[in-house]
Design a protein around this motif. Structure first.
Motif: not given
Length: 217
Positions: A117-121
């Motif tokens: 997962t990533s914190s990017q939109e």
């Protein structure tokens, strides 16, 4: 065999083989060192060349894993609850295929040392994607309300809802896969994306045919 009485010549004659042996060992040492460095580079370079955390490849794999997960969920609902053999078969095929592709994508992220997962939109990896994410949903994804309706549906209504939602889902997924094919030079990622495009385009033909048969005239 000529014999020399010159002490200097004799010393040179004796030293020559020794010099050659020394040079031979040096050559061997250099070759071994070069081989070791080459092997080391071969082991290290792939790590250096793996896509990074903010790469288009990582963004695509993360987003498509989420996208696929919803397709698997919808397909399992149709597979479990539909009474139409063609819907059951199609739903099973989609669930198995997309679940397998999630496995590939998550394994590559693991191999690259990246989080799944990533914190990017969502869709941040795709240029010009502004507006394509609505209420946090990527192109083609069903809304929570649509999923709730699908869970309650039965009979022909279930089949039509599933096909309609999956049609939109496939169109959104194909759009994403075609974009990464253009943006990435990673052969594994582009191979998988092309597989998605080919498979889902083929399924769209079947979905359209089934919708024509099942929808009220």
């Amino acid at each position: 065999m000529p014999v020399t009485t010159d002490p200097a010549g004799a010393a040179t004659a004796v030293a020559a083989p020794a010099d050659r042996r020394t040079r031979s060992w040096l050559v061997v040492a250099v070759l071994v060192l070069g081989l070791a460095l080459g092997v080391g580079a071969g082991l290290l370079i792939p790590r250096f060349t793996h896509p990074g955390d903010d790469s288009v490849e990582a963004g695509f794999l993360r987003d498509m894993s989420t996208h696929h997960a919803q397709a698997v969920e919808m397909s399992m609902l149709a597979h479990a609850n539909s009474t139409n053999p063609r819907i059951v078969t199609l739903a099973g095929d989609i669930a198995l295929t997309q679940h397998g592709q999630i496995g590939y994508m998550q394994a590559w992220l693991r191999d690259w040392g990246l989080s799944p997962t990533s914190s990017q939109e969502p869709m941040a990896w795709m240029p010009g994607s502004a507006g394509s994410v609505v209420n946090g949903l990527m192109p083609g994804m069903a809304t929570p309300a649509q999923l709730a309706e699908l869970r309650k549906a039965t009979g022909n209504d279930l089949d039509v809802q599933f096909l309609t939602l999956m049609r939109a889902h496939h169109l959104g997924g194909i759009h994403m896969a075609q974009e990464i094919i253009q943006l990435s030079d990673d052969k594994d990622v582009t191979w998988l994306a092309q597989t998605m495009v080919s498979g889902q385009q083929s399924e769209l033909g079947l979905i359209d045919s089934l919708l024509q048969q099942l929808q009220p005239k």
